[in-house]
Design a protein around this motif. Structure first.
Motif, short mmCIF file in Angstrom:
data_model
loop_
_atom_site.label_atom_id
_atom_site.label_comp_id
_atom_site.label_asym_id
_atom_site.label_seq_id
_atom_site.Cartn_x
_atom_site.Cartn_y
_atom_site.Cartn_z
N VAL A 25 63.15 35.56 38.15
CA VAL A 25 64.02 36.42 38.70
C VAL A 25 62.76 38.05 38.69
CG1 VAL A 25 65.81 38.51 38.99
CG2 VAL A 25 66.02 36.03 38.49
N ASP A 26 62.59 38.57 37.71
CA ASP A 26 61.77 39.65 37.93
C ASP A 26 60.04 39.29 38.44
OD1 ASP A 26 63.65 41.53 36.56
OD2 ASP A 26 63.41 40.97 34.78
N GLY A 27 59.97 37.82 37.51
CA GLY A 27 58.64 37.41 38.25
C GLY A 27 58.49 37.06 39.58
N LEU A 28 59.67 35.88 39.65
CA LEU A 28 59.39 35.00 41.59
C LEU A 28 59.91 35.39 41.79
CD1 LEU A 28 58.47 32.65 42.35
CD2 LEU A 28 60.37 31.01 41.18
N GLY A 29 61.22 36.59 41.98
CA GLY A 29 61.92 37.16 42.93
C GLY A 29 63.11 36.11 43.15
N LEU A 30 63.54 35.84 42.61
CA LEU A 30 64.97 34.29 42.60
C LEU A 30 66.05 35.95 42.67
CD1 LEU A 30 64.14 31.55 41.33
CD2 LEU A 30 64.37 31.82 43.38
N ASP A 31 66.99 35.19 42.14
CA ASP A 31 68.61 36.53 42.32
C ASP A 31 69.09 35.35 41.98
OD1 ASP A 31 68.54 37.70 44.50
OD2 ASP A 31 69.13 36.94 46.68
N VAL A 32 70.47 36.29 40.60
CA VAL A 32 70.92 35.62 39.82
C VAL A 32 72.05 35.17 40.29
CG1 VAL A 32 72.80 36.23 37.97
CG2 VAL A 32 69.85 36.82 37.77
N GLN A 33 72.81 34.22 40.53
CA GLN A 33 73.60 33.25 41.42
C GLN A 33 74.99 33.81 39.96
OE1 GLN A 33 72.50 30.13 43.16
NE2 GLN A 33 71.57 31.04 45.06
N TRP A 34 74.99 33.43 38.83
CA TRP A 34 76.08 33.02 38.44
C TRP A 34 74.74 33.95 36.31
CZ3 TRP A 34 81.29 33.59 37.75
CH2 TRP A 34 81.43 32.27 36.53
N ARG A 35 75.88 33.61 35.65
CA ARG A 35 75.59 34.36 33.91
C ARG A 35 76.39 34.51 33.25
NH1 ARG A 35 73.65 39.19 34.75
NH2 ARG A 35 71.51 38.60 34.34
N THR A 36 76.41 33.65 32.32
CA THR A 36 77.72 33.39 31.78
C THR A 36 76.96 33.41 30.10
OG1 THR A 36 79.62 32.58 30.26
CG2 THR A 36 78.22 31.59 31.00
N THR A 37 77.01 34.73 28.75
CA THR A 37 76.98 34.68 28.31
C THR A 37 77.46 34.39 27.00
OG1 THR A 37 75.77 37.13 28.23
CG2 THR A 37 74.23 34.79 28.25
N GLU A 38 79.16 34.67 26.91
CA GLU A 38 80.30 34.79 26.04
C GLU A 38 79.97 34.23 24.89
OE1 GLU A 38 83.49 33.83 28.91
OE2 GLU A 38 83.03 34.92 30.46
N LEU A 47 72.28 30.25 33.11
CA LEU A 47 71.78 31.07 33.88
C LEU A 47 71.87 30.70 35.00
CD1 LEU A 47 69.95 33.91 34.35
CD2 LEU A 47 68.80 32.87 33.23
N MET A 48 71.99 30.79 36.15
CA MET A 48 71.87 29.96 37.30
C MET A 48 70.74 31.22 38.05
SD MET A 48 75.52 28.02 38.68
CE MET A 48 76.18 27.46 37.02
N VAL A 49 69.70 31.19 38.94
CA VAL A 49 69.23 31.74 39.78
C VAL A 49 68.49 30.40 40.59
CG1 VAL A 49 68.10 32.84 37.82
CG2 VAL A 49 67.46 31.10 38.40
N GLY A 50 68.73 31.01 42.39
CA GLY A 50 68.06 31.03 43.07
C GLY A 50 67.45 31.46 44.00
#
Length: 132
Positions: A25-38, A47-50
């Protein structure tokens, strides 16, 4: 049937989802599409990025109860076809966010791009060529 509009997910384990997020995300510039760390017993952290609006994404997983050690090989590649020379500022940003510049196993990728290992050792190739 699978066509150009079919959504594709590539999933793989990660030792550290926060480190993976910094890189992609911070390096390549992809977006977080979903995250769950409950930390739900029996469930994986995800962590879903794209790219925003893209037809693909990475699903990075971590099972806190039974963690898997990622086992990338030198030929497990995520190739991004830039269609332009690789911007060294992008490479520097990837390195600053946990990446390691590595020589490619296949010399083709060194001729036409730059290879950077992510924090889990999987390889990202920034290719100056186009696809298609």
């Amino acid at each position: 049937m699978i066509d150009a509009k079919t959504h594709v997910r590539v999933a793989r384990p990660s030792r550290d989802l926060a480190a993976a997020e910094r890189f992609y995300v911070d390096g390549l510039g992809l977006d977080v599409q979903w995250r769950t760390t409950e930390r739900v017993p029996g469930a994986h952290d995800l962590l879903m990025v794209g790219p925003a609006g893209g037809s693909w994404h990475f699903e990075l997983t971590h099972d806190p109860e039974h963690p898997l050690e990622p086992t990338p090989t030198v030929d497990d590649l995520f190739v991004v076809y830039l269609g332009a020379p690789v911007d060294e500022a992008l490479v520097d940003r990837l390195l600053a966010h946990g990446g390691t510049r590595v020589p490619a196993h296949n010399p083709y990728w060194d001729e036409y791009g730059v290879t950077v290992a992510d924090p889990d050792g999987y390889r990202l190739v920034l290719c100056s060529r186009t696809w298609g």
